[in-house]
Design a protein around this motif. Structure first.
Motif, PDB file in Angstrom:
ATOM      1  N   THR A  24       0.833  -1.202   0.000  1.00 47.77           N
ATOM      2  CA  THR A  24       0.000   0.000   0.000  1.00 47.77           C
ATOM      3  C   THR A  24       0.871   1.256   0.000  1.00 47.77           C
ATOM      4  OG1 THR A  24      -1.782  -1.118   1.194  1.00 47.77           O
ATOM      5  CG2 THR A  24      -1.794   1.284   1.229  1.00 47.77           C
ATOM      6  N   GLY A  25       0.528   2.217  -0.825  1.00 46.53           N
ATOM      7  CA  GLY A  25       1.230   3.496  -0.864  1.00 46.53           C
ATOM      8  C   GLY A  25       0.239   4.609  -1.178  1.00 46.53           C
ATOM      9  N   SER A  26       0.605   5.840  -0.818  1.00 47.89           N
ATOM     10  CA  SER A  26      -0.282   6.983  -1.035  1.00 47.89           C
ATOM     11  C   SER A  26       0.452   8.094  -1.770  1.00 47.89           C
ATOM     12  CB  SER A  26      -0.810   7.525   0.303  1.00 47.89           C
ATOM     13  OG  SER A  26      -1.602   6.567   0.957  1.00 47.89           O
ATOM     14  N   HIS A  27      -0.310   8.915  -2.461  1.00 51.23           N
ATOM     15  CA  HIS A  27       0.239  10.076  -3.184  1.00 51.23           C
ATOM     16  C   HIS A  27      -0.667  11.273  -2.933  1.00 51.23           C
ATOM     17  CE1 HIS A  27       2.303  12.342  -6.308  1.00 51.23           C
ATOM     18  NE2 HIS A  27       1.129  12.689  -6.776  1.00 51.23           N
ATOM     19  N   LEU A  28      -0.067  12.426  -2.581  1.00 50.22           N
ATOM     20  CA  LEU A  28      -0.816  13.662  -2.404  1.00 50.22           C
ATOM     21  C   LEU A  28      -0.800  14.454  -3.712  1.00 50.22           C
ATOM     22  CD1 LEU A  28       0.176  15.065   1.122  1.00 50.22           C
ATOM     23  CD2 LEU A  28      -1.932  13.924   0.449  1.00 50.22           C
ATOM     24  N   PHE A  29      -1.962  14.700  -4.252  1.00 49.04           N
ATOM     25  CA  PHE A  29      -2.115  15.480  -5.480  1.00 49.04           C
ATOM     26  C   PHE A  29      -2.626  16.861  -5.076  1.00 49.04           C
ATOM     27  CE2 PHE A  29      -4.716  15.882  -9.670  1.00 49.04           C
ATOM     28  CZ  PHE A  29      -3.761  16.746 -10.178  1.00 49.04           C
ATOM     29  N   LYS A  30      -1.735  17.889  -5.106  1.00 46.65           N
ATOM     30  CA  LYS A  30      -2.100  19.245  -4.711  1.00 46.65           C
ATOM     31  C   LYS A  30      -2.401  20.084  -5.949  1.00 46.65           C
ATOM     32  CE  LYS A  30       0.449  19.559  -0.346  1.00 46.65           C
ATOM     33  NZ  LYS A  30       1.383  20.383   0.464  1.00 46.65           N
ATOM     34  N   ILE A  31      -3.579  20.690  -5.956  1.00 44.92           N
ATOM     35  CA  ILE A  31      -3.984  21.553  -7.064  1.00 44.92           C
ATOM     36  C   ILE A  31      -3.988  22.992  -6.538  1.00 44.92           C
ATOM     37  CG2 ILE A  31      -5.752  22.044  -8.779  1.00 44.92           C
ATOM     38  CD1 ILE A  31      -6.716  19.151  -8.428  1.00 44.92           C
ATOM     39  N   MET A  32      -2.873  23.700  -6.735  1.00 46.67           N
ATOM     40  CA  MET A  32      -2.743  25.084  -6.292  1.00 46.67           C
ATOM     41  C   MET A  32      -3.507  25.997  -7.249  1.00 46.67           C
ATOM     42  SD  MET A  32      -0.647  24.702  -3.652  1.00 46.67           S
ATOM     43  CE  MET A  32      -0.003  26.344  -3.332  1.00 46.67           C
ATOM     44  N   ASP A 139      -6.776  28.307   1.303  1.00 49.92           N
ATOM     45  CA  ASP A 139      -5.685  28.875   0.506  1.00 49.92           C
ATOM     46  C   ASP A 139      -5.801  28.526  -0.976  1.00 49.92           C
ATOM     47  OD1 ASP A 139      -4.584  29.825   2.922  1.00 49.92           O
ATOM     48  OD2 ASP A 139      -3.679  27.867   3.260  1.00 49.92           O
ATOM     49  N   ASP A 140      -7.042  28.282  -1.420  1.00 51.22           N
ATOM     50  CA  ASP A 140      -7.281  27.981  -2.838  1.00 51.22           C
ATOM     51  C   ASP A 140      -6.457  26.787  -3.301  1.00 51.22           C
ATOM     52  OD1 ASP A 140      -8.619  28.392  -5.206  1.00 51.22           O
ATOM     53  OD2 ASP A 140      -7.134  29.785  -6.005  1.00 51.22           O
ATOM     54  N   CYS A 141      -6.288  25.830  -2.401  1.00 55.89           N
ATOM     55  CA  CYS A 141      -5.487  24.635  -2.720  1.00 55.89           C
ATOM     56  C   CYS A 141      -6.319  23.397  -2.420  1.00 55.89           C
ATOM     57  CB  CYS A 141      -4.197  24.627  -1.907  1.00 55.89           C
ATOM     58  SG  CYS A 141      -3.195  23.140  -2.174  1.00 55.89           S
ATOM     59  N   CYS A 314       7.463  25.005   1.493  1.00 57.74           N
ATOM     60  CA  CYS A 314       7.109  26.360   1.938  1.00 57.74           C
ATOM     61  C   CYS A 314       7.075  27.330   0.766  1.00 57.74           C
ATOM     62  CB  CYS A 314       8.101  26.833   2.999  1.00 57.74           C
ATOM     63  SG  CYS A 314       8.005  25.971   4.583  1.00 57.74           S
ATOM     64  N   LEU A 315       8.047  27.233  -0.124  1.00 59.14           N
ATOM     65  CA  LEU A 315       8.093  28.130  -1.279  1.00 59.14           C
ATOM     66  C   LEU A 315       6.927  27.875  -2.223  1.00 59.14           C
ATOM     67  CD1 LEU A 315      11.937  28.143  -2.036  1.00 59.14           C
ATOM     68  CD2 LEU A 315      10.573  29.931  -0.922  1.00 59.14           C
ATOM     69  N   GLU A 316       6.528  26.605  -2.371  1.00 62.12           N
ATOM     70  CA  GLU A 316       5.362  26.290  -3.198  1.00 62.12           C
ATOM     71  C   GLU A 316       4.097  26.882  -2.581  1.00 62.12           C
ATOM     72  OE1 GLU A 316       5.275  22.073  -3.586  1.00 62.12           O
ATOM     73  OE2 GLU A 316       6.931  21.996  -5.029  1.00 62.12           O
ATOM     74  N   PHE A 317       4.009  26.826  -1.257  1.00 62.81           N
ATOM     75  CA  PHE A 317       2.840  27.400  -0.574  1.00 62.81           C
ATOM     76  C   PHE A 317       2.790  28.912  -0.782  1.00 62.81           C
ATOM     77  CE2 PHE A 317       0.709  29.158   3.169  1.00 62.81           C
ATOM     78  CZ  PHE A 317      -0.452  28.391   3.205  1.00 62.81           C
ATOM     79  N   LEU A 318       3.955  29.574  -0.725  1.00 63.55           N
ATOM     80  CA  LEU A 318       4.018  31.023  -0.893  1.00 63.55           C
ATOM     81  C   LEU A 318       3.903  31.451  -2.357  1.00 63.55           C
ATOM     82  CD1 LEU A 318       6.862  31.849   1.653  1.00 63.55           C
ATOM     83  CD2 LEU A 318       4.459  32.531   1.839  1.00 63.55           C
ATOM     84  N   ALA A 319       3.866  30.476  -3.266  1.00 68.50           N
ATOM     85  CA  ALA A 319       3.772  30.818  -4.687  1.00 68.50           C
ATOM     86  C   ALA A 319       2.415  31.420  -5.038  1.00 68.50           C
ATOM     87  CB  ALA A 319       4.029  29.575  -5.546  1.00 68.50           C
ATOM     88  N   SER A 320       1.421  31.190  -4.194  1.00 75.85           N
ATOM     89  CA  SER A 320       0.107  31.792  -4.423  1.00 75.85           C
ATOM     90  C   SER A 320       0.191  33.298  -4.149  1.00 75.85           C
ATOM     91  CB  SER A 320      -0.936  31.148  -3.504  1.00 75.85           C
ATOM     92  OG  SER A 320      -2.121  31.905  -3.496  1.00 75.85           O
ATOM     93  N   ILE A 323      -1.659  34.431  -0.966  1.00 73.29           N
ATOM     94  CA  ILE A 323      -1.017  34.091   0.307  1.00 73.29           C
ATOM     95  C   ILE A 323       0.214  34.956   0.528  1.00 73.29           C
ATOM     96  CG2 ILE A 323       0.159  32.249   1.578  1.00 73.29           C
ATOM     97  CD1 ILE A 323      -1.624  30.263   0.106  1.00 73.29           C
ATOM     98  N   LEU A 324       1.025  35.145  -0.522  1.00 77.13           N
ATOM     99  CA  LEU A 324       2.239  35.937  -0.389  1.00 77.13           C
ATOM    100  C   LEU A 324       1.911  37.376   0.018  1.00 77.13           C
ATOM    101  CD1 LEU A 324       5.294  36.120  -0.637  1.00 77.13           C
ATOM    102  CD2 LEU A 324       5.000  36.642  -3.071  1.00 77.13           C
ATOM    103  N   ASP A 325       0.876  37.959  -0.599  1.00 80.83           N
ATOM    104  CA  ASP A 325       0.482  39.332  -0.236  1.00 80.83           C
ATOM    105  C   ASP A 325       0.052  39.416   1.222  1.00 80.83           C
ATOM    106  OD1 ASP A 325       1.039  40.169  -2.770  1.00 80.83           O
ATOM    107  OD2 ASP A 325      -1.042  40.129  -3.469  1.00 80.83           O
ATOM    108  N   GLU A 326      -0.668  38.413   1.678  1.00 74.48           N
ATOM    109  CA  GLU A 326      -1.127  38.427   3.073  1.00 74.48           C
ATOM    110  C   GLU A 326       0.040  38.317   4.041  1.00 74.48           C
ATOM    111  OE1 GLU A 326      -3.779  35.591   6.006  1.00 74.48           O
ATOM    112  OE2 GLU A 326      -4.412  35.838   3.919  1.00 74.48           O
ATOM    113  N   VAL A 327       1.012  37.446   3.717  1.00 70.09           N
ATOM    114  CA  VAL A 327       2.178  37.284   4.590  1.00 70.09           C
ATOM    115  C   VAL A 327       3.015  38.554   4.601  1.00 70.09           C
ATOM    116  CG1 VAL A 327       4.313  35.983   4.941  1.00 70.09           C
ATOM    117  CG2 VAL A 327       2.217  34.780   4.330  1.00 70.09           C
TER     118      VAL A 327
END
Length: 337
Positions: A24-32, A139-141, A314-320, A323-327
Motif C-alpha cells: 500500500t502506498g499513497s500520493h498527495l495530489f495538490k492543485i494550487m 488557501d485555494d489549494c 514552503c516556497l510552493e505554498f508562498l507561490a500563491s 497568500i504571499l500578499d497576506e504574509v
C-alpha cells in the motif's frame, strides 16, 4: 546396493510456495490555484505526476466538472496504471484533505480491480459534489490523497526439504536494553532529569556521539553529560529513535499545535546529532501542516538546518499571490529589493 536397502530409503520431500502480498502506498495530489482551474469543460481533467506503488507507476486524473455522463456539480476521479504491464490487481481510494491534513470527504471501495496500461483506469464516476468541499478548502489549494493497494503474487518457489523459517531482525531488543537499563554506561542530565544509555549504540547511530565518546576530545567516563538547550520530551524521543528507528506517536501531547512544535524541536535535535533519517521524518510531519500562520517560521527553520524538502514545500505554498500578499502585509516576511 541391494533392493532391500533401496526400498528402505526415505523419499526426499520438497515444498513449492506461491507467495501473495499486498503493498500500500499513497500520493498527495495538490492543485494550487484551484479556483483558476475548476471551470474547465465537463470531460476535461487535471492530471497528477506519476508515482510508484508496489513497483508500478500510477497517475491520477481529476475531473472538476465530472465526465460527460455525470450530473451537474459532481466531480469524477480515477487512477491509471502507467507501467507497461498486462495486468495488475489493485484497490484505489481517494480522500480530499484540508491544509492540515484532515479529511473533508473520502471514497473507498472494497473491490479489487485489474489494471493494464491500455485501460480507462478505475475510480469514481460520481466522486463528490463540488459544494461539499469548495466552500471549506483553504488557501485555494485542493489536496487529494490517493491510496493504492497492490496485490502481488510471486512465482512458485521450490524449497529444500524440511525448510526452516529465519525470523526478521528484532529491533525491539535494543529498546528493551534501554528500558531495562542492562549494561548502560553513560548518563545524560537534561534539565535535571537523568537518562542512562549505551555508548556503543549511540556511537553506532550518530557520528557526533562517536566523536564525543571515542574521539580525541571524548568525555571523561566518570562524568554525567549535561545536555543544554533541549527539553526532556525531545531528548526522550531522540533516544527512542536511536534504539528503535521509530518515533513516538506523541500520544501524550494534546493539540496539533503542540505536536507541530514537538516536530520542530525534534528536527533541531536530529540535526545536532546528524541523524538524517530522523530529520526526514520530522520534515514529513511538518510538510503536512504548513499554513499562513507558520509558513515563515518553517521556511526559516528549513533554511537554518538545510531541510530542502521542507523549504521547497514552503516556497510552493508562498507561490500563491494571495497568500504571499497576506504574509507580506503581516510584516512577517521581508523581501529584499
Amino acid at each position: 546396493m541391494s533392493l532391500s536397502s533401496v526400498a528402505s530409503m526415505s523419499t526426499a520431500e520438497t515444498t513449492s510456495t506461491l507467495r501473495a502480498v499486498k503493498v500500500t502506498g499513497s500520493h498527495l495530489f495538490k492543485i494550487m490555484g484551484y479556483s483558476l482551474q475548476k471551470d474547465i469543460a465537463k470531460g476535461k481533467f487535471l492530471e497528477s505526476a506519476s508515482f510508484n506503488v508496489g513497483g508500478y507507476d500510477w497517475l491520477i486524473k481529476f475531473y472538476p466538472n465530472g465526465q460527460r455522463m455525470t450530473k451537474n456539480d459532481e466531480t469524477s476521479i480515477f487512477v491509471f496504471l502507467k507501467s507497461e504491464e498486462e495486468y495488475v490487481k489493485a484497490q484505489p481510494s481517494f480522500i480530499i484533505l484540508n491544509q492540515r491534513g484532515n479529511p473533508l470527504s473520502e471514497r473507498h471501495t472494497t473491490s479489487v480491480f485489474t489494471f493494464s496500461d491500455d485501460n480507462e483506469g478505475f475510480g469514481f464516476l460520481s466522486f463528490v459534489k463540488k459544494t461539499a468541499f469548495e466552500s471549506v478548502i483553504q488557501d485555494d489549494c485542493l489536496v487529494i490523497r490517493c491510496t493504492v493497494t497492490v496485490f502481488k503474487t510471486f512465482p512458485v518457489e521450490v524449497e529444500p526439504a524440511f525448510p526452516f523459517h529465519v525470523p526478521p531482525p528484532d529491533l525491539q531488543q535494543f529498546s528493551h536494553l534501554l528500558e531495562d537499563g542492562y549494561g548502560v554506561d553513560v548518563t545524560f542530565d537534561v534539565n535535571g532529569q537523568t537518562f542512562s544509555a549505551h555508548k556503543c549504540i549511540l556511537a553506532a547511530k550518530s557520528e557526533v556521539f562517536r566523536a564525543q565518546f571515542f574521539g580525541p576530545l571524548k568525555e571523561k567516563s566518570d562524568t554525567i553529560i549535561k545536555i543544554e538547550d533541549m527539553e526532556v520530551p525531545v531528548f526522550k524521543s531522540l533516544l527512542h529513535f536511536i534504539y528503535s528507528e521509530t518515533i513516538p506517536e506523541f500520544q501524550e501531547i494534546n493539540g496539533s499545535e503542540k505536536k507541530h512544535n514537538m516536530a520542530q524541536h525534534l528536527l533541531v535535535a536530529a540535526d545536532r546529532y546528524n541523524l538524517e533519517r530522523l530529520k526526514l521524518i520530522c520534515q514529513s510531519i511538518l510538510y503536512g501542516s504548513i499554513d499562513r500562520s507558520n509558513v515563515v517560521t518553517l521556511l526559516s527553520l528549513a533554511e537554518m538546518y538545510n531541510c530542502n524538502h521542507l523549504k521547497r514545500a514552503c516556497l510552493e505554498f508562498l507561490a500563491s499571490p494571495e497568500i504571499l500578499d497576506e504574509v507580506l502585509a503581516s510584516r512577517k516576511l521581508k523581501v529584499n529589493p
